[in-house]
Design an enzyme around this catalytic site. Structure first.
Site, mmCIF file in Angstrom:
data_model
loop_
_atom_site.group_PDB
_atom_site.id
_atom_site.type_symbol
_atom_site.label_atom_id
_atom_site.label_comp_id
_atom_site.label_asym_id
_atom_site.label_seq_id
_atom_site.Cartn_x
_atom_site.Cartn_y
_atom_site.Cartn_z
ATOM 1 C CB SER A 128 -6.989 33.513 -23.304
ATOM 2 O OG SER A 128 -7.485 32.291 -23.800
ATOM 3 C CE1 TYR A 141 -3.457 33.611 -28.193
ATOM 4 C CE2 TYR A 141 -4.436 32.037 -26.661
ATOM 5 C CZ TYR A 141 -4.465 33.249 -27.323
ATOM 6 O OH TYR A 141 -5.517 34.117 -27.096
#
Length: 232
Positions: A128, A141
């Site tokens: 990500s 996260y």
């Protein structure tokens, strides 16, 4: 890499980017196992559904035993609890790490011997832009994705002499269920899947799928002030 002669396993392939990745691999002639906690949710024609919960070691072991011909592993399965580090339940924070870090590692440990035995191949970890940049409201996260990025770097070196190339895909928001409530520009998962599979075929080690990822990578060289200009 000639994808038409390879067999891929995609985790979390029942929806979102995972489904798009499986579809893209199928379109290029690969044989595809579509991993999902509930294989009945896999609705992709041509894919071979397989039960796989990456946070359950027994499930991971069973999936490895049920295959045998995998040469491409795509670690896509993920979670997003929205947990902030200072206020969230520790169980939610632990879930993020169990999924993105320990879960990904568990799948690699189970399938790397299989890939090596089949003559080598590729592993793609779906990372990500938040591997490089942290949002306070979803710090768990971000921390888990940062850990997965570090894992990717270590495994890349460790598995090279077994003929396994380990790549990381960095990407920002995509139009998937995971960020349905986020009001921001989002990439089409099919477009990201095409970029990712192009990277696998080309033997890339790092795949930056969008402008936000390219900007975040560039900002790393500028240090804390470049990444977090709001700090005094």
């Amino acid at each position: 890499m000639d994808l038409s002669t390879n067999t891929a396993l995609v985790t979390g392939a029942n929806r979102g980017l995972g489904r798009a990745l499986a579809a893209e691999l199928l379109s290029r002639g690969a044989t595809v196992y579509a991993g999902a906690r509930d294989p009945d949710q896999v609705d992709l024609p041509g894919a071979k559904p397989i039960a796989l919960d990456i946070t359950d070691p027994a499930s991971v072991t069973a999936a490895a035993k049920a295959t045998g011909d995998v040469t491409i592993l795509v670690n896509n399965a993920g979670s997003s609890t929205g947990a902030a580090l200072l206020t969230a339940d520790l169980d939610d924070i632990r879930l993020e790490m169990d999924t993105h870090y320990l879960g990904t590692l568990s799948v690699v440990r189970a399938f790397a011997p299989q890939i090596a035995a089949n003559g080598g191949g590729s592993i793609l970890n779906i990372l990500s832009v938040l591997s490089w940049f942290s949002l306070p409201q979803s710090g768990a996260y971000c921390a888990a994705k940062s850990a997965e990025w570090s894992l990717t770097n270590a495994l890349r070196v460790q598995l090279a002499d077994r003929g396994i190339r380990v790549a990381g895909l960095h990407v920002g928001y995509m139009d998937t269920d995971m960020v349905r409530a986020v009001d921001a520009a989002k990439s089409n998962p099919a477009d990201i899947a095409r970029i990712a599979v192009d990277g696998i075929a080309a033997g890339a080690y790092e795949i930056l799928a969008d402008e936000s990822s390219r900007q975040a990578q560039a900002a790393l060289a500028g240090g804390v002030s470049a990444l977090y200009p709001q700090l005094p």
